[in-house]
Design an enzyme around this catalytic site. Structure first.
Site, short mmCIF file in Angstrom:
data_model
loop_
_atom_site.label_atom_id
_atom_site.label_comp_id
_atom_site.label_asym_id
_atom_site.label_seq_id
_atom_site.Cartn_x
_atom_site.Cartn_y
_atom_site.Cartn_z
N HIS A 309 -0.93 -2.83 3.94
CA HIS A 309 -1.16 -1.56 4.61
C HIS A 309 -2.42 -0.88 4.07
CE1 HIS A 309 2.96 -2.13 5.98
NE2 HIS A 309 2.82 -1.11 6.80
N HIS A 352 5.24 0.07 -2.72
CA HIS A 352 4.33 -0.80 -3.46
C HIS A 352 4.09 -0.21 -4.83
CE1 HIS A 352 2.91 -4.02 -0.79
NE2 HIS A 352 3.01 -3.15 0.21
N ASP A 356 -0.76 -2.67 -6.77
CA ASP A 356 -0.91 -3.27 -5.44
C ASP A 356 -1.94 -2.51 -4.61
OD1 ASP A 356 1.14 -4.76 -6.39
OD2 ASP A 356 2.65 -4.05 -4.97
#
Length: 423
Positions: A309, A352, A356
């Protein structure tokens, strides 16, 4: 105008060029042009506005650039008969019946007048005779007064189609890898969430991940509008597919080789055995068709290094800001706000780890800048290093020379009322 230094301009030394610059009121640039870059008369006559704006000169004051070009045009007109052999810069062409010096949309023809260009056509404003161009790095002028610009960027739609196939294939492969890593996700009872400064300090916001995806959708719509109206939309879309596919291909490697524990107890992830290969492929198809988004009902586990994302948010943001004019401050600010808020919402949802997001942002931005630095610098387009470390680059960019200008046009035929307004 002050008297010019003696002798043919083409034979001027650097000292004579320095004297001419001082007489024209450009004393501040004598050191740069004459001392550091040893500009003599021949190179002075071939100087273009592109040379002044680009490395290694990179003049920063727009007024000085324009005034210097006006003085240079006068000098080129006065010495046109002696500058037929000067054609070393991309904006000049030598001909049988005269010499043409091009600067943006203005062309000076020493054989008899000025040529005015609009798009790909140029016409002689005053003077008689024809000009036959022998050298045409950026274009070709015909004897009937027409000018065909060969430096125009070729959309190469077939390459754009291949880039689309490439990114779709990578997304499909990524979906399958996400199925494999879901089976290997560490047991939550045995392997609790890893310590994380942000996740341990900020309480989880249940609706935050949906907001992160909403930010991505808004950025996507903005970029689609930019692509729709951009004159070189095919090149932009090809670059988007190439970069996005490459980053996600790298993500497949990172999330497959190392399985991190689940970052939050709310995820309730457990290793799943999907059975035979067909079941895995069916699950991969569900992830692929839903774009891996929770808004479409897709929920995955184990794909934590690094955040997909964040990759999408950052890549969309960089394309919006790169391929819109620099003075579109509202669009640029909105794009960055959506990018940063989207990243915050990903972390606030505890979907996350902080590492990340950081790694995803860093890799995406570095790859984007690396790609565009090579693409905008023609000297490195066909280097062996680029072919080894970025194999798709040479293939997709081999016919794109220099920076892609931010020019806009209607994607379809121009409306009649617009034609009437333009005249």
């Amino acid at each position: 105008m002050a008297a010019l230094p003696g002798g043919s301009v083409q034979g001027w030394s650097t000292k004579q060029v320095a004297r001419w610059l001082k007489e024209q009121g450009f004393c501040d640039y004598v050191e740069l042009l004459c001392t550091r870059h040893r500009l003599d008369g021949a190179s002075l006559l071939s100087l273009t506005e592109y040379d002044l704006r680009s490395p290694p000169l990179e003049l920063k004051v727009l007024g000085d650039i324009k005034r210097l070009m006006i003085a240079l045009r006068k000098l080129q007109r006065q010495n046109g008969a002696r500058s037929q052999d000067i054609g070393s810069n991309p904006g000049s062409w030598s001909g049988l019946n005269g010499h043409i010096v091009a600067d943006g949309g203005h062309i000076t023809a020493s054989g008899g007048g000025d040529w005015l260009c609009n798009g790909g056509d140029c016409r002689l404003r005053e003077g008689v005779g024809t000009v036959t161009v022998l050298r045409d790095e950026q274009g070709h002028a015909y004897s009937n007064g027409k000018f065909k610009h060969l430096g125009r960027l070729d959309p190469e739609y077939w390459k754009t189609v291949l880039s689309l196939v490439y990114v779709i294939s990578v997304f499909g492969f990524t979906s399958f890898v996400m199925v494999l890593v879901h089976e290997r996700v560490p047991d939550m009872q045995t392997y609790p969430p890893l310590p994380d400064i942000f996740l341990d300090s900020v309480p989880r916001i249940p609706w935050a991940f949906a907001m992160a995806e909403a930010c991505g959708l808004v950025l996507c719509y903005i970029l689609l509008l930019v692509l729709l109206l951009h004159k070189h939309r095919s090149i932009l879309f090809r670059r988007l597919c190439s970069l996005m596919g490459t980053v996600f291909l790298l993500r497949c490697v990172t999330m497959f080789v190392t399985s991190l524990s689940v970052p939050g107890q709310h995820l309730q992830c457990s290793g799943k055995m999907y059975g035979d290969t067909w079941v895995k492929l069916k699950r991969a198809l569900e992830i692929w068709s839903g774009f891996g988004m929770s808004l479409t009902g897709v929920h995955t586990c184990g794909d934590y290094m690094f955040s997909g994302h964040t990759v999408v948010l950052t890549m969309l943001n960089f394309f919006v800001t790169e391929y819109t004019p620099r003075n579109w401050n509202i669009i640029h600010t909105m794009s960055w706000v959506l990018n940063l808020f989207g990243i915050f919402f990903i972390l606030a949802a505890h979907e996350h780890y902080s590492i990340d997001v950081f790694i995803a942002f860093y890799i995406t931005t570095r790859l984007f800048l690396y790609y565009h630095t090579l693409a905008n610098t023609r000297a490195y387009q066909h280097s062996r290093r680029a072919r080894i470390w970025f194999p798709l680059f040479s293939f997709f960019e081999c016919n794109v020379n220099g920076t892609v200008p931010n020019e806009y046009c209607w994607p379809l035929s121009q409306p009649a009322f617009m034609k009437n307004l333009i005249g």
